[in-house]
Scaffold this motif. Structure first.
Motif, PDB file in Angstrom:
ATOM      1  N   GLU A   1       0.803  -1.222   0.000  1.00 36.97           N
ATOM      2  CA  GLU A   1       0.000   0.000   0.000  1.00 36.97           C
ATOM      3  C   GLU A   1       0.841   1.279   0.000  1.00 36.97           C
ATOM      4  OE1 GLU A   1      -0.282  -2.609   2.095  1.00 36.97           O
ATOM      5  OE2 GLU A   1      -0.831  -1.953   4.111  1.00 36.97           O
ATOM      6  N   ASP A   2       2.150   1.148   0.127  1.00 35.97           N
ATOM      7  CA  ASP A   2       3.036   2.308  -0.007  1.00 35.97           C
ATOM      8  C   ASP A   2       3.356   2.609  -1.470  1.00 35.97           C
ATOM      9  OD1 ASP A   2       4.789   1.112   2.875  1.00 35.97           O
ATOM     10  OD2 ASP A   2       3.371   2.793   2.798  1.00 35.97           O
ATOM     11  N   THR A   3       2.923   1.750  -2.360  1.00 34.28           N
ATOM     12  CA  THR A   3       3.159   1.951  -3.779  1.00 34.28           C
ATOM     13  C   THR A   3       2.514   3.250  -4.249  1.00 34.28           C
ATOM     14  OG1 THR A   3       3.355  -0.411  -4.254  1.00 34.28           O
ATOM     15  CG2 THR A   3       2.710   1.032  -6.076  1.00 34.28           C
ATOM     16  N   ALA A   4       3.313   4.117  -4.839  1.00 37.66           N
ATOM     17  CA  ALA A   4       2.823   5.424  -5.268  1.00 37.66           C
ATOM     18  C   ALA A   4       3.960   6.179  -5.954  1.00 37.66           C
ATOM     19  CB  ALA A   4       2.320   6.238  -4.074  1.00 37.66           C
ATOM     20  N   VAL A   5       3.596   7.302  -6.550  1.00 36.11           N
ATOM     21  CA  VAL A   5       4.607   8.272  -6.962  1.00 36.11           C
ATOM     22  C   VAL A   5       4.799   9.231  -5.794  1.00 36.11           C
ATOM     23  CG1 VAL A   5       5.218  10.089  -8.581  1.00 36.11           C
ATOM     24  CG2 VAL A   5       3.974   8.065  -9.387  1.00 36.11           C
ATOM     25  N   TYR A   6       6.041   9.406  -5.404  1.00 37.14           N
ATOM     26  CA  TYR A   6       6.375  10.249  -4.261  1.00 37.14           C
ATOM     27  C   TYR A   6       6.923  11.587  -4.755  1.00 37.14           C
ATOM     28  CZ  TYR A   6       5.627   6.455  -0.987  1.00 37.14           C
ATOM     29  OH  TYR A   6       5.054   5.464  -0.213  1.00 37.14           O
ATOM     30  N   TYR A   7       6.383  12.654  -4.187  1.00 35.29           N
ATOM     31  CA  TYR A   7       6.753  14.002  -4.597  1.00 35.29           C
ATOM     32  C   TYR A   7       7.389  14.762  -3.436  1.00 35.29           C
ATOM     33  CZ  TYR A   7       3.600  13.164  -8.517  1.00 35.29           C
ATOM     34  OH  TYR A   7       2.981  12.639  -9.632  1.00 35.29           O
ATOM     35  N   CYS A   8       8.416  15.489  -3.733  1.00 39.46           N
ATOM     36  CA  CYS A   8       9.038  16.403  -2.792  1.00 39.46           C
ATOM     37  C   CYS A   8       8.391  17.775  -2.988  1.00 39.46           C
ATOM     38  CB  CYS A   8      10.535  16.465  -3.092  1.00 39.46           C
ATOM     39  SG  CYS A   8      11.489  17.627  -2.116  1.00 39.46           S
ATOM     40  N   ALA A   9       8.144  18.474  -1.891  1.00 39.66           N
ATOM     41  CA  ALA A   9       7.513  19.786  -1.967  1.00 39.66           C
ATOM     42  C   ALA A   9       8.186  20.744  -0.998  1.00 39.66           C
ATOM     43  CB  ALA A   9       6.023  19.672  -1.648  1.00 39.66           C
ATOM     44  N   ALA A  10       8.145  22.026  -1.339  1.00 42.48           N
ATOM     45  CA  ALA A  10       8.743  23.057  -0.493  1.00 42.48           C
ATOM     46  C   ALA A  10       7.772  24.210  -0.312  1.00 42.48           C
ATOM     47  CB  ALA A  10      10.034  23.576  -1.132  1.00 42.48           C
ATOM     48  N   ALA A  11       7.760  24.752   0.892  1.00 43.83           N
ATOM     49  CA  ALA A  11       6.872  25.869   1.200  1.00 43.83           C
ATOM     50  C   ALA A  11       7.673  27.025   1.751  1.00 43.83           C
ATOM     51  CB  ALA A  11       5.818  25.447   2.210  1.00 43.83           C
ATOM     52  N   ARG A  12       7.341  28.241   1.300  1.00 45.04           N
ATOM     53  CA  ARG A  12       8.009  29.441   1.813  1.00 45.04           C
ATOM     54  C   ARG A  12       7.460  29.843   3.175  1.00 45.04           C
ATOM     55  NH1 ARG A  12       6.936  31.223  -3.630  1.00 45.04           N
ATOM     56  NH2 ARG A  12       5.102  32.277  -2.787  1.00 45.04           N
ATOM     57  N   THR A  13       6.266  29.383   3.492  1.00 45.91           N
ATOM     58  CA  THR A  13       5.583  29.800   4.711  1.00 45.91           C
ATOM     59  C   THR A  13       6.134  29.056   5.912  1.00 45.91           C
ATOM     60  OG1 THR A  13       3.619  30.131   3.360  1.00 45.91           O
ATOM     61  CG2 THR A  13       3.321  30.140   5.751  1.00 45.91           C
ATOM     62  N   PHE A  14       6.226  29.755   7.033  1.00 44.31           N
ATOM     63  CA  PHE A  14       6.718  29.144   8.268  1.00 44.31           C
ATOM     64  C   PHE A  14       5.742  28.078   8.736  1.00 44.31           C
ATOM     65  CE2 PHE A  14       9.168  28.844  12.011  1.00 44.31           C
ATOM     66  CZ  PHE A  14       8.294  28.662  13.071  1.00 44.31           C
ATOM     67  N   GLY A  15       6.272  27.016   9.322  1.00 42.45           N
ATOM     68  CA  GLY A  15       5.435  25.933   9.808  1.00 42.45           C
ATOM     69  C   GLY A  15       5.203  24.903   8.724  1.00 42.45           C
ATOM     70  N   TYR A  16       4.176  24.071   8.924  1.00 49.00           N
ATOM     71  CA  TYR A  16       3.885  23.073   7.907  1.00 49.00           C
ATOM     72  C   TYR A  16       2.384  22.865   7.839  1.00 49.00           C
ATOM     73  CZ  TYR A  16       2.873  19.572  11.498  1.00 49.00           C
ATOM     74  OH  TYR A  16       2.332  18.892  12.549  1.00 49.00           O
ATOM     75  N   SER A  17       1.960  22.173   6.798  1.00 50.38           N
ATOM     76  CA  SER A  17       0.545  21.845   6.625  1.00 50.38           C
ATOM     77  C   SER A  17       0.443  20.502   5.936  1.00 50.38           C
ATOM     78  CB  SER A  17      -0.153  22.924   5.801  1.00 50.38           C
ATOM     79  OG  SER A  17      -1.484  22.545   5.500  1.00 50.38           O
ATOM     80  N   THR A  18      -0.676  19.846   6.163  1.00 52.98           N
ATOM     81  CA  THR A  18      -0.949  18.602   5.444  1.00 52.98           C
ATOM     82  C   THR A  18      -1.617  18.876   4.101  1.00 52.98           C
ATOM     83  OG1 THR A  18      -3.074  18.354   6.555  1.00 52.98           O
ATOM     84  CG2 THR A  18      -1.169  17.315   7.598  1.00 52.98           C
TER      85      THR A  18
END
Length: 124
Positions: free
Chosen positions: A89-106
């Motif tokens: 179930e981990d099979t997928a395309v995995y993407y790296c992402a970057a955010a300029r905003t402080f903190g994180y979000s889902t």
């Protein structure tokens, strides 16, 4: 502007491990929250893990807690995802992402830059 290039995907048997890496261009890498998302066939993109710019705060989806570890090396402009005890179930395309905003979000709309993705296939 930040460009992200992922690597490390591949085919692995269930129970195996892979390490994904994402190299970012630009001198502002240290200012960005980084995250890994994935998208399985026929499913929406979902967050896997995130790490704030100083590496102090991390987030993991429940489905990967205890199996995946995110880390970053700001000196090398790199964020990595160590994936252990892989499941089909981990099979997928995995993407790296970057955010300029402080903190994180889902939410994926929080992130400003995306890589092209790397495919992970886990066989049973």
């Amino acid at each position: 502007q930040v460009q992200l290039v992922e690597s490390g995907g591949g085919l692995v048997q269930a129970g195996g491990s892979l390490r994904l890496s994402c190299v970012a261009s630009g001198r502002t890498f240290i200012a960005h929250t980084m995250a890994w998302f994935r998208q399985a066939p026929g499913k929406e993109r979902e967050i896997v893990s995130a790490i704030t710019n100083n590496g102090v705060t991390t987030y993991y989806a429940d489905s990967v807690k205890g199996r995946f570890t995110i880390s970053r090396d700001n000196a090398k402009n790199t964020v990595s995802l160590q994936m252990n005890s892989l499941k089909p179930e981990d099979t997928a395309v995995y993407y790296c992402a970057a955010a300029r905003t402080f903190g994180y979000s889902t939410r994926d709309d929080f992130y400003d830059y995306w890589g092209q993705g790397t495919r992970v296939t886990v066989s049973s």
